[in-house]
Design a protein around this motif. Structure first.
Motif, PDB file in Angstrom:
ATOM      1  N   SER A  26      60.472 -97.834 -78.089  1.00  0.00           N
ATOM      2  CA  SER A  26      59.114 -97.259 -78.143  1.00  0.00           C
ATOM      3  C   SER A  26      58.955 -96.127 -77.147  1.00  0.00           C
ATOM      4  O   SER A  26      57.884 -95.929 -76.573  1.00  0.00           O
ATOM      5  N   LEU A  27      60.036 -95.379 -76.901  1.00  0.00           N
ATOM      6  CA  LEU A  27      60.030 -94.419 -75.798  1.00  0.00           C
ATOM      7  C   LEU A  27      59.883 -92.963 -76.206  1.00  0.00           C
ATOM      8  O   LEU A  27      59.704 -92.102 -75.352  1.00  0.00           O
ATOM      9  N   THR A  28      60.003 -92.670 -77.489  1.00  0.00           N
ATOM     10  CA  THR A  28      60.107 -91.269 -77.874  1.00  0.00           C
ATOM     11  C   THR A  28      58.921 -90.437 -77.397  1.00  0.00           C
ATOM     12  O   THR A  28      59.089 -89.458 -76.664  1.00  0.00           O
ATOM     13  N   VAL A  29      57.748 -90.824 -77.807  1.00  0.00           N
ATOM     14  CA  VAL A  29      56.582 -90.003 -77.471  1.00  0.00           C
ATOM     15  C   VAL A  29      56.285 -90.067 -75.978  1.00  0.00           C
ATOM     16  O   VAL A  29      56.016 -89.053 -75.334  1.00  0.00           O
ATOM     17  N   SER A  30      56.392 -91.284 -75.404  1.00  0.00           N
ATOM     18  CA  SER A  30      56.063 -91.394 -73.982  1.00  0.00           C
ATOM     19  C   SER A  30      57.035 -90.596 -73.123  1.00  0.00           C
ATOM     20  O   SER A  30      56.647 -90.015 -72.114  1.00  0.00           O
ATOM     21  N   SER A  31      58.288 -90.528 -73.520  1.00  0.00           N
ATOM     22  CA  SER A  31      59.254 -89.809 -72.683  1.00  0.00           C
ATOM     23  C   SER A  31      59.280 -88.309 -72.966  1.00  0.00           C
ATOM     24  O   SER A  31      59.650 -87.513 -72.108  1.00  0.00           O
ATOM     25  N   LEU A  32      58.900 -87.898 -74.161  1.00  0.00           N
ATOM     26  CA  LEU A  32      58.982 -86.472 -74.497  1.00  0.00           C
ATOM     27  C   LEU A  32      57.650 -85.734 -74.369  1.00  0.00           C
ATOM     28  O   LEU A  32      57.612 -84.508 -74.433  1.00  0.00           O
ATOM     29  N   TYR A  33      56.584 -86.473 -74.188  1.00  0.00           N
ATOM     30  CA  TYR A  33      55.255 -85.849 -74.139  1.00  0.00           C
ATOM     31  C   TYR A  33      55.203 -84.708 -73.118  1.00  0.00           C
ATOM     32  O   TYR A  33      54.902 -83.558 -73.455  1.00  0.00           O
ATOM     33  N   GLN A  34      55.547 -85.001 -71.883  1.00  0.00           N
ATOM     34  CA  GLN A  34      55.443 -83.985 -70.834  1.00  0.00           C
ATOM     35  C   GLN A  34      56.491 -82.883 -71.006  1.00  0.00           C
ATOM     36  O   GLN A  34      56.132 -81.701 -71.043  1.00  0.00           O
ATOM     37  N   PRO A  35      57.770 -83.224 -71.124  1.00  0.00           N
ATOM     38  CA  PRO A  35      58.758 -82.147 -71.281  1.00  0.00           C
ATOM     39  C   PRO A  35      58.517 -81.276 -72.504  1.00  0.00           C
ATOM     40  O   PRO A  35      58.714 -80.067 -72.453  1.00  0.00           O
ATOM     41  N   LEU A  36      58.074 -81.887 -73.592  1.00  0.00           N
ATOM     42  CA  LEU A  36      57.868 -81.094 -74.802  1.00  0.00           C
ATOM     43  C   LEU A  36      56.691 -80.140 -74.634  1.00  0.00           C
ATOM     44  O   LEU A  36      56.724 -79.004 -75.128  1.00  0.00           O
ATOM     45  N   ARG A  37      55.678 -80.585 -73.934  1.00  0.00           N
ATOM     46  CA  ARG A  37      54.544 -79.693 -73.673  1.00  0.00           C
ATOM     47  C   ARG A  37      55.005 -78.504 -72.822  1.00  0.00           C
ATOM     48  O   ARG A  37      54.659 -77.351 -73.092  1.00  0.00           O
ATOM     49  N   GLU A  38      55.806 -78.804 -71.795  1.00  0.00           N
ATOM     50  CA  GLU A  38      56.303 -77.727 -70.929  1.00  0.00           C
ATOM     51  C   GLU A  38      57.159 -76.751 -71.722  1.00  0.00           C
ATOM     52  O   GLU A  38      57.054 -75.533 -71.596  1.00  0.00           O
ATOM     53  N   LEU A  39      57.996 -77.341 -72.567  1.00  0.00           N
ATOM     54  CA  LEU A  39      58.880 -76.529 -73.396  1.00  0.00           C
ATOM     55  C   LEU A  39      58.077 -75.631 -74.344  1.00  0.00           C
ATOM     56  O   LEU A  39      58.354 -74.431 -74.486  1.00  0.00           O
ATOM     57  N   ALA A  40      57.068 -76.224 -74.978  1.00  0.00           N
ATOM     58  CA  ALA A  40      56.256 -75.470 -75.935  1.00  0.00           C
ATOM     59  C   ALA A  40      55.461 -74.370 -75.232  1.00  0.00           C
ATOM     60  O   ALA A  40      55.326 -73.252 -75.750  1.00  0.00           O
ATOM     61  N   ALA A  41      54.968 -74.702 -74.025  1.00  0.00           N
ATOM     62  CA  ALA A  41      54.208 -73.696 -73.274  1.00  0.00           C
ATOM     63  C   ALA A  41      55.114 -72.533 -72.889  1.00  0.00           C
ATOM     64  O   ALA A  41      54.711 -71.358 -72.946  1.00  0.00           O
ATOM     65  N   THR A  42      56.337 -72.849 -72.527  1.00  0.00           N
ATOM     66  CA  THR A  42      57.292 -71.783 -72.181  1.00  0.00           C
ATOM     67  C   THR A  42      57.589 -70.918 -73.396  1.00  0.00           C
ATOM     68  O   THR A  42      57.634 -69.693 -73.319  1.00  0.00           O
ATOM     69  N   MET A  43      57.776 -71.560 -74.512  1.00  0.00           N
ATOM     70  CA  MET A  43      58.027 -70.841 -75.768  1.00  0.00           C
ATOM     71  C   MET A  43      56.858 -69.904 -76.080  1.00  0.00           C
ATOM     72  O   MET A  43      57.039 -68.755 -76.474  1.00  0.00           O
ATOM     73  N   ARG A  44      55.651 -70.420 -75.894  1.00  0.00           N
ATOM     74  CA  ARG A  44      54.441 -69.617 -76.133  1.00  0.00           C
ATOM     75  C   ARG A  44      54.435 -68.375 -75.229  1.00  0.00           C
ATOM     76  O   ARG A  44      54.154 -67.260 -75.677  1.00  0.00           O
ATOM     77  N   GLU A  45      54.822 -68.579 -73.959  1.00  0.00           N
ATOM     78  CA  GLU A  45      54.846 -67.453 -73.017  1.00  0.00           C
ATOM     79  C   GLU A  45      55.904 -66.428 -73.413  1.00  0.00           C
ATOM     80  O   GLU A  45      55.722 -65.225 -73.250  1.00  0.00           O
ATOM     81  N   MET A  46      57.026 -66.920 -73.939  1.00  0.00           N
ATOM     82  CA  MET A  46      58.069 -65.994 -74.380  1.00  0.00           C
ATOM     83  C   MET A  46      57.576 -65.147 -75.547  1.00  0.00           C
ATOM     84  O   MET A  46      57.812 -63.936 -75.615  1.00  0.00           O
ATOM     85  N   ILE A  47      56.896 -65.802 -76.465  1.00  0.00           N
ATOM     86  CA  ILE A  47      56.343 -65.066 -77.608  1.00  0.00           C
ATOM     87  C   ILE A  47      55.342 -64.021 -77.109  1.00  0.00           C
ATOM     88  O   ILE A  47      55.326 -62.865 -77.551  1.00  0.00           O
ATOM     89  N   LYS A  48      54.557 -64.437 -76.146  1.00  0.00           N
ATOM     90  CA  LYS A  48      53.541 -63.531 -75.583  1.00  0.00           C
ATOM     91  C   LYS A  48      54.199 -62.328 -74.906  1.00  0.00           C
ATOM     92  O   LYS A  48      53.757 -61.181 -75.062  1.00  0.00           O
ATOM     93  N   MET A  49      55.277 -62.612 -74.149  1.00  0.00           N
ATOM     94  CA  MET A  49      55.971 -61.507 -73.459  1.00  0.00           C
ATOM     95  C   MET A  49      56.524 -60.499 -74.447  1.00  0.00           C
ATOM     96  O   MET A  49      56.436 -59.284 -74.241  1.00  0.00           O
ATOM     97  N   ASN A  50      57.107 -61.006 -75.524  1.00  0.00           N
ATOM     98  CA  ASN A  50      57.640 -60.077 -76.525  1.00  0.00           C
ATOM     99  C   ASN A  50      56.529 -59.302 -77.223  1.00  0.00           C
ATOM    100  O   ASN A  50      56.694 -58.127 -77.553  1.00  0.00           O
ATOM    101  N   ALA A  51      55.425 -59.979 -77.424  1.00  0.00           N
ATOM    102  CA  ALA A  51      54.279 -59.274 -78.027  1.00  0.00           C
ATOM    103  C   ALA A  51      53.819 -58.145 -77.106  1.00  0.00           C
ATOM    104  O   ALA A  51      53.501 -57.042 -77.565  1.00  0.00           O
ATOM    105  N   ALA A  52      53.822 -58.449 -75.803  1.00  0.00           N
ATOM    106  CA  ALA A  52      53.408 -57.437 -74.821  1.00  0.00           C
ATOM    107  C   ALA A  52      54.330 -56.229 -74.892  1.00  0.00           C
ATOM    108  O   ALA A  52      53.884 -55.077 -74.855  1.00  0.00           O
ATOM    109  N   THR A  53      55.640 -56.478 -75.005  1.00  0.00           N
ATOM    110  CA  THR A  53      56.611 -55.386 -75.103  1.00  0.00           C
ATOM    111  C   THR A  53      56.341 -54.537 -76.353  1.00  0.00           C
ATOM    112  O   THR A  53      56.338 -53.313 -76.305  1.00  0.00           O
TER     113      THR A  53
END
Lengths: 726, 189, 151
Positions: free
Chosen positions: A118-145
């Motif tokens: 029963s660990l998938t969501v509890s263990s990936l919740y935080q890292p996946l959010r961080e990962l997704a936020a980073t991905m969002r920032e990368m998309i934003k940076m490229n948009a800025a360029t």
């Protein structure tokens, strides 16, 4: 052809206290420390070791959609949906535009443990959010360029990057970006109150293909020009493959080759039936055990007082239980099977020094390691491609058939699919171990428990499993067991959670059986809760107290105790605890807490022709932050029905080394007619998601047994529960 | 007087002769009856075997296996003895035994009509039920013999597939017993 | 043995061993994977298909008997334009979890509704004897009643 438009990025998972760290302390631990570590295992998700690295990828597609490569597998528990919801919130994009696929082992170092616990969501919740936020920032940076502005001036919303004068869709950014090798210093996470996708009861993302019959499971895997393999498996426990006589097998219709390896023999043919037919013509010389296992052997081994005992919980002193006035009861549960509907199998394509294997597995990376070792291949050259699982329940934590498929493919130079027949799933799979529990308690004049002792005996669950060995790399498995002490899978759910009791202890007894037993949904949770909660009910009745009030008064006021009280009250309120029942109906209550998720269930039963019929179950569960309410409800409903099935019907016994019965029907899994009405109430406390897949299987057995007592005055202490109608 | 004596003598002799011949006739018929009954007893060893009994239940549930347990999956008789509307016998049972699923099969797999329920009956009652045209589906003796010796579903009992016990008589022995039983008067008690 | 039949309206000819279960003909020869293998003993219902309008467990149906039959599989239950009411109801009630047994269930339920358009709960209990290990029965029952409304 998959075209990567995003560079692979690795993220270090920083989850809570990991098992490894805890047990690192345990190396020098004496009793109390070991108990502390046991307590931690019980209370929280073991999570990952601190040094564990998980690489999870997003792929931005030209159409603006994003592919999420999941390191965990979808076996019905709804994690693909939950992970997509978690990602969508930080990515600021439409949930529907996220596609989740299984990561393959060649895709990157994926989950080194398993999908389970029963660990998938509890263990990936935080890292996946961080990962997704980073991905969002990368998309934003490229948009800025592309826009020629500073990223600071941009915001991301609904799959678009919005500036003061212009906006770009993810699709446009994907098409126009050339460099994704970006360093993101900081990515701010959303506050939970701003979640727009997390918390919504969205339909699961695999729903429509599953309803149309389009979803491909492990056993559906194919390669062009694939052949079919059938392996001869030991007829009884303890039989070891020595040699094989080919006989007429190689001349039978469709047979391509009889494959004889060091530890197995099988046939590769043009069709499954031809492989099966020819397999029967092989004469196998089995090394037989001196004595064939009998049920009596199992009963004698799994018994309180037998085997290694470890005190996993202790508070105060329970010596008064040696005196008079002690109430003692015992409880039993039998051997069981997983009953996953998709039989195990693997399709392997061996070419040169590489092998690709498509299959259903809960342990892709362990499977990869085992195949690489058996075939002497570099790990990088073994690609395990997980497919959708037709049920897991712990059965797919053992995957030696991947090796069989790989060896057979190598032997014939073509892809080969190997699978289990259903009878082989029974005989050659792994079993849920039986349990024996003894509980002792003494009540004072006010009907308060002065002291309680729980003794729980079972066989291997975590021990002898490749997962445990993996957790404790580089320690040896036996050293690891020494550290853990008791098999934490077997005693799961066995801790006393009524912390208002001054004196309590739990002792776990472990003995290995002469055949493999292993993980089963919730592990010991169902059986141990059945024992503890049946006993609590009996104590309440003996002292003429209401079972709900009796439980509430023994629960502590700390966060954990309070969370159990809350689910108890919620379930009882909804079920109308204390209401007058229709004639012929009984009501029962039970609760448990597993991976920090408290669950309470109220069962209503009737008895027809001597058969217990569960009419309704009301369930309250508090899994913390809820990613998808409908998913939590579905898991609760499913766990209740699976637990009900185990409680009322399921049992195998061992006769002369054979598992009896070995077919569906004779092994009675609950049918439509056995399913009660189910109501699930969701509570949500705390700031993190907790486990959902297994916790709701905890109380159901005891809730049913307690309802039977309420109706008949009979206390059934043996699963499967059977009314004595003589 | 002499004449009277001689007449009386003749009468007595005739009576004796008639008695003797009647005795002979009576003796012959009771012998036939015994033969038929013996054949019937032989037949019963097959009729009461699980291979036959399982499909002649007295309720709506077929039986299965050598231990005659209630058919799994809640299978039921239905209106035409071929299962419930959407839970037909032919969902699983085809014209022959299936070598892979090991599900038995024969043409027109079905339950015997409720009138032909044998379960729970005495030997005599089973016999009466077999002979009663009202309950046996309107079969006269000849048709009855045909059913028991040539019907493909009955013949299946001697080819039941892996893991199912054979009746105590082989098919030829059973067929002979049925024919002998019928020829000698189809006696059941 | 050469066998001719139609699957979802399309004529098919296969050359397979006469006793090969139709399940494997559909899955391995015709490469249609929606019909599932669960037990191979006609005990779980995952392989349920329709043959000439009857629900049949295809793991126990020898290929030879498919000659000239009309077969429907889960892939043919709906049309390109419209889902079958049972499938639509399954989506609306979010029934599947792992989903493996579901095609067999939907085929059984579709057949039930063909024969008994508005089944009672008792009839559902009697006729639907497939196995779902994820335990989705409670939602299935709701979906069956919903499918009746959608028809």
């Amino acid at each position: 052809m998959k075209k990567k438009t995003v560079n692979r990025r690795g993220f270090i998972l920083k989850t809570g206290v990991g098992l490894g760290v805890l047990l690192g302390v345990g190396v020098i631990a004496c009793g109390p420390l070991r108990r502390t570590s046991a307590q931690k295992v019980d209370e929280g998700p073991p999570g990952y070791k601190n040094e564990y690295e998980a690489f999870i990828w997003f792929e931005l597609q030209q159409d603006g959609s994003i592919i999420l490569h999941s390191p965990k597998v979808e076996m019905g528990q709804g994690i693909f949906t939950a992970l997509a919801q978690i990602a969508a919130d930080e990515l600021e994009m439409d949930f529907k535009n996220i596609k989740v696929v299984h990561a393959t082992t060649a895709h990157g170092p994926i989950d080194s443990l398993s999908t389970g616990g029963s660990l998938t969501v509890s263990s990936l919740y935080q890292p996946l959010r961080e990962l997704a936020a980073t991905m969002r920032e990368m998309i934003k940076m490229n948009a800025a360029t592309i826009m020629g502005v500073s990223a600071n001036t941009l915001t991301v919303k609904n799959g678009e990057v919005i500036g003061t004068n212009a906006k770009l869709s993810f699709a446009e950014i994907a098409t126009k970006s050339t460099n994704w090798n970006l360093k993101i210093k900081e990515s701010v996470l959303k506050s939970p109150k701003d979640f727009t996708v997390i918390g919504k009861p969205l339909p699961r993302i695999d729903l429509v293909p599953k309803v149309k019959g389009e979803t491909l499971y492990g056993i559906d895997s194919t390669f062009p020009d694939m052949l079919f393999g059938s392996v001869v498996r030991p007829p009884v426990f303890g039989a070891i493959f020595k040699s094989a006589e080919v006989g007429n097998a190689s001349n039978m219709p469709g047979v391509v080759k009889v494959v004889i390896e060091k530890d197995f023999a099988g046939v590769v043919a043009k069709s499954r039936v031809q492989a099966e037919d020819a397999k029967k013509a092989l004469k196998i010389n089995w090394g037989m055990p001196k004595k064939l296992v009998k049920q009596a052997d199992v009963d004698a081994l799994v018994k309180v007082g037998v085997g290694k005992d470890v005190k996993i919980q202790k508070e105060g002193n329970t010596d008064i239980l040696k005196g008079e006035g002690t109430i003692t009861r015992e409880y039993f549960s039998p051997l069981g099977v997983h009953g996953h509907i998709e039989p195990n199998g693997a399709a392997a394509h061996f070419q040169g020094d590489k092998v690709v294997i498509k299959m259903s597995t809960q342990v892709a990376s362990i499977t990869r390691d085992e195949v690489s070792k058996a075939l002497k291949l570099d790990k990088e050259n073994v690609d395990i491609q997980s497919q959708f699982l037709g049920g897991g329940f712990g059965r797919r934590l053992q995957t030696p058939h991947a090796i069989e498929a790989a060896l057979m493919s190598k032997a014939v130079g073509k892809p080969v699919h190997v699978f289990f027949e259903r009878t082989e799933e029974f005989q050659n799979g792994v079993l849920r171990p039986p349990t024996h529990n003894i509980l002792k308690a003494k009540l004072d004049a006010n009907g308060t428990i002065e002291a309680i002792e729980h003794h729980t005996a079972s066989a291997d669950v975590a021990f002898n499993s490749s997962i445990l060995a993996n957790v404790f790399k580089p320690l040896s498995a036996s050293l690891a067991e020494g550290i853990v002490g008791a098999d934490f899978g077997a005693w799961r759910g066995g801790m006393i959670h009524y912390k208002n009791i001054k004196n309590y202890s739990t002792t776990a007894y472990h003995k290995e059986l002469p055949f493999q037993t292993s993980w089963w949904r919730g592990l010991g949770l169902l059986a141990n809760t059945f024992a503890i909660e049946s006993f609590m009910d009996e104590l309440a009745h003996q002292s003429k107290q209401d079972p709900l009030a009796f439980r509430l008064k023994h629960l502590a006021d700390d966060e954990r105790g309070q969370s159990i009280k809350n689910v108890l009250k919620a379930a009882c309120e909804k079920a109308g605890w204390g209401k007058s029942l229709p004639e012929g109906r009984g009501i029962g209550l039970a609760c448990s807490i597993d991976v920090n998720t408290p669950v309470a269930q109220v069962a209503e039963v009737e008895i027809k022709n001597g058969q217990i019929k569960v009419k309704k179950v009301t369930c309250a569960i508090d899994p913390g932050i809820i990613i998808n309410p409908d998913g939590v409800k579905a898991q609760s409903e499913g766990a209740i029905i699976m637990g009900l099935s185990a409680t009322l019907f399921e049992e195998v016994t061992i006769k002369d080394g054979k598992v009896i019965p070995n077919a569906f029907g004779y092994y009675p899994i609950a049918y439509m007619r056995d399913a009660p009405e189910i109501e699930v109430i969701l509570l949500s406390s705390g700031d993190k998601p907790r486990g959902v897949g297994e916790p709701p299987i905890g109380p159901i057995g005891a809730a049913i047994a307690n309802a039977v007592f309420n109706l008949t005055g009979k206390r059934l202490n043996k699963i499967p529960l059977q009314m004595d109608i003589s | 007087m002499k004449k009277i004596y001689s007449i009386a003598f003749l009468v007595i002799v005739s009576i004796i002769l008639i008695s003797i011949s009647s005795f002979q006739i009576q003796n012959e018929s009771s012998l036939k009856k015994e033969k038929s009954l013996a054949s019937f007893k032989q037949m019963l060893t097959v009729i009461k075997h699980p291979r036959c009994m399982n499909c002649h239940p007295s309720d709506d549930s077929p039986r299965q296996g050598d231990d005659r347990h209630v058919h799994l999956f809640n299978v039921q008789r239905g209106n035409d003895n071929e299962g419930l509307a959407a839970m037909r016998c032919n969902a699983c049972h085809q014209k022959t035994n299936n070598p892979y699923s090991n599900v038995p099969g024969a043409p027109k797999w079905h339950l015997a009509p409720i009138g032909m329920a044998w379960q729970g009956l005495t030997d005599e009652q089973i016999g009466e039920s077999i002979l009663n045209e009202k309950t046996n589906g309107g079969k006269n003796l000849e048709e009855l013999v045909h059913h028991m010796t040539e019907d493909t579903l009955v013949l299946w009992a001697w080819n039941p597939g892996k893991g199912r016990a054979l009746p105590p008589l082989n098919q030829a022995q059973f067929a002979k017993a049925v024919k002998d039983w019928a020829e000698n008067g189809a006696v059941v008690k | 043995m050469k066998i001719d039949f139609t699957v979802n309206g399309n004529p098919q000819t296969v050359d397979v061993p006469e006793n090969m279960p139709l399940l494997w003909v559909i899955r391995d020869v015709l490469d249609m994977k929606g019909t599932k293998f669960g037990c191979g003993q006609a005990a779980c219902g995952s392989c349920t298909i329709h043959i000439d309008g009857d629900a049949v467990r295809s793991c126990s149906f020898a290929a030879q008997y498919a000659q000239n039959k009309h077969i429907t599989t889960i892939e043919g239950l709906s049309t390109a334009e419209k889902l079958h009411p049972v499938q639509q109801a399954w989506i609306e009630e979010i029934v599947p979890q792992c989903g493996y047994c579901q095609p067999g269930f939907m085929m059984s339920v579709a057949n039930l509704l063909d024969k008994i358009p508005n089944p009672t709960d008792e009839e559902i209990d009697d006729y639907i004897t497939n196995i779902c290990r994820c335990g989705t029965y409670y939602r299935m029952r709701k979906a069956i009643h919903r499918a009746v409304q959608l028809k």
